[in-house]
Motif scaffolding. Structure first.
Motif, PDB file in Angstrom:
ATOM      1  N   TRP A 443       0.830  -1.214   0.000  1.00  0.00           N
ATOM      2  CA  TRP A 443       0.000   0.000   0.000  1.00  0.00           C
ATOM      3  C   TRP A 443       0.859   1.256   0.000  1.00  0.00           C
ATOM      4  CZ3 TRP A 443      -0.467   4.058   3.451  1.00  0.00           C
ATOM      5  CH2 TRP A 443      -1.584   4.897   3.306  1.00  0.00           C
ATOM      6  N   GLU A 444       1.952   1.245   0.791  1.00  0.00           N
ATOM      7  CA  GLU A 444       2.831   2.411   0.870  1.00  0.00           C
ATOM      8  C   GLU A 444       3.508   2.689  -0.467  1.00  0.00           C
ATOM      9  OE1 GLU A 444       5.126   2.376   4.790  1.00  0.00           O
ATOM     10  OE2 GLU A 444       4.426   0.290   4.632  1.00  0.00           O
ATOM     11  N   GLU A 446       2.467   1.646  -3.504  1.00  0.00           N
ATOM     12  CA  GLU A 446       1.479   2.019  -4.511  1.00  0.00           C
ATOM     13  C   GLU A 446       1.055   3.486  -4.346  1.00  0.00           C
ATOM     14  OE1 GLU A 446      -1.676  -0.739  -3.968  1.00  0.00           O
ATOM     15  OE2 GLU A 446      -0.482  -2.488  -4.589  1.00  0.00           O
ATOM     16  N   ARG A 447       1.016   3.947  -3.118  1.00  0.00           N
ATOM     17  CA  ARG A 447       0.523   5.291  -2.822  1.00  0.00           C
ATOM     18  C   ARG A 447       1.556   6.380  -3.101  1.00  0.00           C
ATOM     19  NH1 ARG A 447      -3.854   7.178   0.021  1.00  0.00           N
ATOM     20  NH2 ARG A 447      -3.629   9.187   1.091  1.00  0.00           N
TER      21      ARG A 447
END
Length: 452
Positions: A443-444, A446-447
């Motif tokens: 998630w980190e 991708e963000r």
């Protein structure tokens, strides 16, 4: 084969049954502090030794049990837990029947091992019995069925796209649930309901309430059977609380009631909401210690991704006779069926420790004659912060670190667990949180990977 018809069979009677049923292997089952079921399996030549409680194992190799220099432990079988597993496959049938006994863990001199989760629960059961009570528990464990890759590795691809109470052919898990149910019935379970749950691939099978220790034993057996049947169908059964973002997670609601002399001590037709003083005090105790219990009833980093608003999981420490946004709900039935449904536990918990702290919290409410705040009829998710404060509603811990902090500050919950379990459980959960906190998650990346 069902449970042995004699509820307290003798070793001699069990030996005769093992021979008559052509049992080839006997599993001596126990549970570690984190709730993982373990077993030592012995062949027919060792049955007599096993039934005497003379089988030893290396406790230092089991999570949270003990140190290397004091590692020898004994498995003392509870003979009332004897059952014979039905064969799960033709290979099982060919290799000989398998029986099971759930064991208490003892030190070499025969004294109970304080790090045994089953002993932790038995200690609270005895406290209740000394007060004239017995706690009965009914549970609603939920789980997901996932596809496996061609290599046999589990995935998060659900087995179907069905929803709440759907039928086949949309519900592709119907046949598997039926097979799980049939096998559990063969093993002595009384199944009350089985159905598809809200999320795709999510299922629930409910079994009848029973005394707390028996229910904890059943939960451990239930999880094994579900996983084994799923495996035979080429699927993965997972009790992870929140395996998929954006859909409901899996809970394990616990319906609690105290009985005294065969009567439901929670019931009082003349009391408010049909509840007795005992019920109110017990509910107040559970609410009072909810924060301290959460690390036990919801023990994973992943557990707190279920405990968020909007997915039917409780976040608010409150009780209600009507809505499902509160931590405790009182189902409509009264009289013999009067009970408190505690909605926060999830199926990843150690059932022995979870029921032990729930019982300890309720007993503290009785001892202190605690009174709960007024029952909440409204949808708590829609309340403002000011309205929650007015109704004395606080929130559960938001993550595992906060939950462990609350556990360490609660002397009643910590005391119920005992020094050994507290020390090892807290160390394991602190290590889990550190590992999670220092891991870089997809998630980190991708963000922010290409933005920073």
């Amino acid at each position: 084969m069902t449970l042995n018809p004699n509820p307290t069979p003798t070793p001699e009677a069990l030996l005769a049954t093992l021979d008559a049923e052509n049992v080839a292997f006997l599993r001596l089952q126990f549970t570690d502090i984190l709730g993982t079921t373990k077993n030592v399996e012995v062949p027919r030549s060792q049955f007599e030794k096993a039934l005497r409680g003379d089988v030893t194992f290396d406790g230092s190799a089991v999570e949270g049990f003990t140190r290397v220099e004091e590692s020898d432990m004994l498995l003392s079988p509870d003979l009332s837990t004897f059952l014979i597993y039905p064969p799960f496959s033709p290979e099982d049938a060919a290799s000989g029947r398998i029986a099971r006994l759930i064991c208490d863990v003892t030190l070499p001199d025969g004294t109970p091992f304080e790090g045994d989760p089953r002993f932790v629960l038995k200690r609270q059961v005895e406290r209740a019995r000394a007060l004239g009570f017995e706690m009965f528990v009914g549970t609603e464990p939920e789980f997901f069925l996932f596809e496996r890759t061609p290599a046999g590795v589990g995935s998060t691809v659900t087995h179907d796209r069905a929803g709440y109470f759907d039928l086949a052919p949309i519900d592709k898990g119907e046949r598997i649930r039926r097979e799980i149910t049939q096998r559990l019935v063969q093993m002595g379970f009384e199944i009350e309901a089985a159905h598809h749950e809200v999320a795709p691939g999510q299922h629930e099978i409910d079994f009848r309430y029973a005394p707390a220790l028996e229910t904890a034993d059943r939960i451990a057996t239930f999880k094994f059977v579900v996983k084994r049947v799923a495996l035979e169908h080429g699927l993965l059964a997972s009790f992870l609380p929140k395996p998929i973002a954006g859909v409901n997670g899996s809970g394990m609601h616990c319906h609690l009631s105290l009985f005294r002399e065969g009567q439901n001590a929670f019931a009082d037709p003349g009391g408010e909401h049909g509840l007795s003083d005992t019920a109110r005090h017990f509910i107040a105790g559970v609410l009072e210690h909810a924060g301290g219990m959460t690390a036990i009833t919801n023990p994973l980093v992943n557990s707190y991704k279920r405990l968020v608003p909007g997915y039917e999981a409780p976040v608010n420490v409150a009780w209600s006779t009507s809505n499902r946004t509160a931590l405790i709900r009182i189902p409509a039935k009264r009289g013999h069926s009067t009970r408190a449904e505690v909605r926060m536990p999830d199926p990843s918990c150690n059932p022995y420790l979870a029921l032990a702290v729930l019982l300890a919290a309720g007993l503290d409410g009785l001892a202190q004659k605690m009174e709960p705040p007024p029952a909440i009829a409204r949808n708590i998710f829609r309340m403002t912060v000011r309205e929650k404060r007015h109704h004395r509603i606080r929130e559960l811990p938001a993550d595992l670190r906060e939950a462990v902090d609350e556990l360490e500050k609660d002397p009643v919950v910590a005391g119920a667990l005992g020094e050994h379990v507290m020390e090892h459980f807290v160390a394991a959960k602190r290590a889990e949180w550190r590992d999670y906190s220092t891991t870089v998650h997809p998630w980190e990346l991708e963000r922010a990977l290409d933005l920073i």
